[in-house]
Design a protein around this motif. Structure first.
Motif, PDB file in Angstrom:
ATOM      1  N   VAL A  10       0.873  -1.172   0.000  1.00  0.00           N
ATOM      2  CA  VAL A  10       0.000   0.000   0.000  1.00  0.00           C
ATOM      3  C   VAL A  10       0.908   1.220   0.000  1.00  0.00           C
ATOM      4  O   VAL A  10       1.836   1.310   0.808  1.00  0.00           O
ATOM      5  CB  VAL A  10      -0.934   0.023   1.236  1.00  0.00           C
ATOM      6  N   ALA A  11       0.654   2.142  -0.917  1.00  0.00           N
ATOM      7  CA  ALA A  11       1.447   3.367  -1.024  1.00  0.00           C
ATOM      8  C   ALA A  11       0.548   4.564  -0.770  1.00  0.00           C
ATOM      9  O   ALA A  11      -0.456   4.750  -1.456  1.00  0.00           O
ATOM     10  CB  ALA A  11       2.083   3.473  -2.410  1.00  0.00           C
ATOM     11  N   GLY A  12       0.906   5.378   0.219  1.00  0.00           N
ATOM     12  CA  GLY A  12       0.151   6.593   0.519  1.00  0.00           C
ATOM     13  C   GLY A  12       0.661   7.750  -0.310  1.00  0.00           C
ATOM     14  O   GLY A  12       1.831   8.121  -0.224  1.00  0.00           O
ATOM     15  N   VAL A  13      -0.209   8.323  -1.130  1.00  0.00           N
ATOM     16  CA  VAL A  13       0.160   9.403  -2.047  1.00  0.00           C
ATOM     17  C   VAL A  13      -0.737  10.605  -1.776  1.00  0.00           C
ATOM     18  O   VAL A  13      -1.959  10.476  -1.736  1.00  0.00           O
ATOM     19  CB  VAL A  13       0.014   8.935  -3.512  1.00  0.00           C
ATOM     20  N   ASP A  14      -0.118  11.785  -1.582  1.00  0.00           N
ATOM     21  CA  ASP A  14      -0.899  12.986  -1.286  1.00  0.00           C
ATOM     22  C   ASP A  14      -0.610  14.148  -2.222  1.00  0.00           C
ATOM     23  O   ASP A  14      -1.080  15.250  -2.010  1.00  0.00           O
ATOM     24  CB  ASP A  14      -0.666  13.421   0.160  1.00  0.00           C
ATOM     25  N   GLY A  15       0.185  13.929  -3.247  1.00  0.00           N
ATOM     26  CA  GLY A  15       0.508  15.008  -4.169  1.00  0.00           C
ATOM     27  C   GLY A  15       1.705  15.834  -3.748  1.00  0.00           C
ATOM     28  O   GLY A  15       2.090  16.767  -4.440  1.00  0.00           O
ATOM     29  N   LEU A  18       7.196  14.246  -2.250  1.00  0.00           N
ATOM     30  CA  LEU A  18       7.667  12.891  -1.954  1.00  0.00           C
ATOM     31  C   LEU A  18       6.823  11.805  -2.619  1.00  0.00           C
ATOM     32  O   LEU A  18       7.252  10.650  -2.672  1.00  0.00           O
ATOM     33  CB  LEU A  18       7.689  12.654  -0.438  1.00  0.00           C
ATOM     34  N   SER A  19       5.663  12.144  -3.132  1.00  0.00           N
ATOM     35  CA  SER A  19       4.774  11.128  -3.713  1.00  0.00           C
ATOM     36  C   SER A  19       5.447  10.271  -4.795  1.00  0.00           C
ATOM     37  O   SER A  19       5.321   9.047  -4.766  1.00  0.00           O
ATOM     38  CB  SER A  19       3.503  11.778  -4.260  1.00  0.00           C
ATOM     39  N   PRO A  20       6.189  10.852  -5.738  1.00  0.00           N
ATOM     40  CA  PRO A  20       6.852  10.002  -6.735  1.00  0.00           C
ATOM     41  C   PRO A  20       7.883   9.051  -6.117  1.00  0.00           C
ATOM     42  O   PRO A  20       8.025   7.908  -6.558  1.00  0.00           O
ATOM     43  CB  PRO A  20       7.531  10.998  -7.679  1.00  0.00           C
ATOM     44  N   VAL A 109       5.023   5.236   2.941  1.00  0.00           N
ATOM     45  CA  VAL A 109       4.553   6.611   3.082  1.00  0.00           C
ATOM     46  C   VAL A 109       5.746   7.552   3.024  1.00  0.00           C
ATOM     47  O   VAL A 109       6.885   7.147   3.224  1.00  0.00           O
ATOM     48  CB  VAL A 109       3.790   6.839   4.415  1.00  0.00           C
ATOM     49  N   GLY A 110       5.472   8.821   2.770  1.00  0.00           N
ATOM     50  CA  GLY A 110       6.512   9.836   2.810  1.00  0.00           C
ATOM     51  C   GLY A 110       6.721  10.318   4.237  1.00  0.00           C
ATOM     52  O   GLY A 110       5.845  10.177   5.091  1.00  0.00           O
ATOM     53  N   SER A 111       7.891  10.919   4.488  1.00  0.00           N
ATOM     54  CA  SER A 111       8.176  11.396   5.842  1.00  0.00           C
ATOM     55  C   SER A 111       7.432  12.682   6.155  1.00  0.00           C
ATOM     56  O   SER A 111       7.167  12.972   7.311  1.00  0.00           O
ATOM     57  CB  SER A 111       9.682  11.602   6.036  1.00  0.00           C
ATOM     58  N   ARG A 112       7.092  13.436   5.127  1.00  0.00           N
ATOM     59  CA  ARG A 112       6.305  14.664   5.316  1.00  0.00           C
ATOM     60  C   ARG A 112       5.447  14.875   4.094  1.00  0.00           C
ATOM     61  O   ARG A 112       5.908  14.751   2.968  1.00  0.00           O
ATOM     62  CB  ARG A 112       7.220  15.879   5.488  1.00  0.00           C
ATOM     63  N   LEU A 122       9.692  14.125  11.241  1.00  0.00           N
ATOM     64  CA  LEU A 122       8.784  13.085  10.790  1.00  0.00           C
ATOM     65  C   LEU A 122       7.383  13.657  10.856  1.00  0.00           C
ATOM     66  O   LEU A 122       7.006  14.284  11.845  1.00  0.00           O
ATOM     67  CB  LEU A 122       8.904  11.872  11.716  1.00  0.00           C
ATOM     68  N   GLY A 123       6.606  13.473   9.810  1.00  0.00           N
ATOM     69  CA  GLY A 123       5.262  14.026   9.796  1.00  0.00           C
ATOM     70  C   GLY A 123       4.318  13.294  10.735  1.00  0.00           C
ATOM     71  O   GLY A 123       4.590  12.185  11.183  1.00  0.00           O
TER      72      GLY A 123
END
Length: 150
Positions: A10-15, A18-20, A109-112, A122-123
């Motif tokens: 599962v990959a969390g992407v928010d735009g 770091l999303s790519p 997930v991305g760190s922020r 860390l977010g």
């Protein structure tokens, strides 16, 4: 964790920027393990206080923007050879990702993300999923602006 259907990422992407990188790691792991990737983008209505109700004139815009951000992030990475699905889900980002990870073998997930506290190491979402995820979590960090290093 995942059932007999292969390795599930599962990959969390928010735009965010770091999303790519999140997607690159997710697809890389899925390729190595002959797995699949579920890309999840959470969205929520912004907080509204009394007297501000009229500011949200088009409530459908929020899921539309989330879909567009997810689609644009997916265009920037090579997903060849990996089964990929995408979900845009309304709710708190951490809660949405934790639910999505219930049958996953890995959560990336991305760190922020797009939150306002960019100076934190860390977010809040990555911190929450690290502490509560039902599977291993990979937190992707960006490049340092000062040094250019990861």
């Amino acid at each position: 964790m995942g059932g007999g259907e292969g390795f599930r990422v599962v990959a969390g992407v928010d735009g965010s920027e770091l999303s790519p990188f999140v997607l690159e790691w997710a697809f890389g792991e899925a390729r190595l393990r002959r797995g699949q990737v579920r890309v999840v983008t959470a969205w929520a209505f912004p907080p509204v206080t009394v007297g501000m109700e009229g500011l949200i004139r088009e409530p459908d815009i929020f899921p539309q923007v989330a879909r567009r951000l997810q689609k644009e992030a997916l265009k920037r990475v090579d997903s060849e050879g990996v089964q990929v699905t995408g979900d845009v889900i309304q709710g708190n980002s951490a809660a949405v990702l934790l639910r999505a990870a219930e049958d996953a073998d890995l959560l990336v997930v991305g760190s922020r993300g797009l939150g306002g506290f960019t100076g934190l190491l860390l977010g809040s979402v990555s911190g929450q999923v690290l502490h509560h995820a039902p599977c291993p979590v990979l937190v992707v960090r960006g490049r340092s602006r000062a040094s250019g290093k990861e």
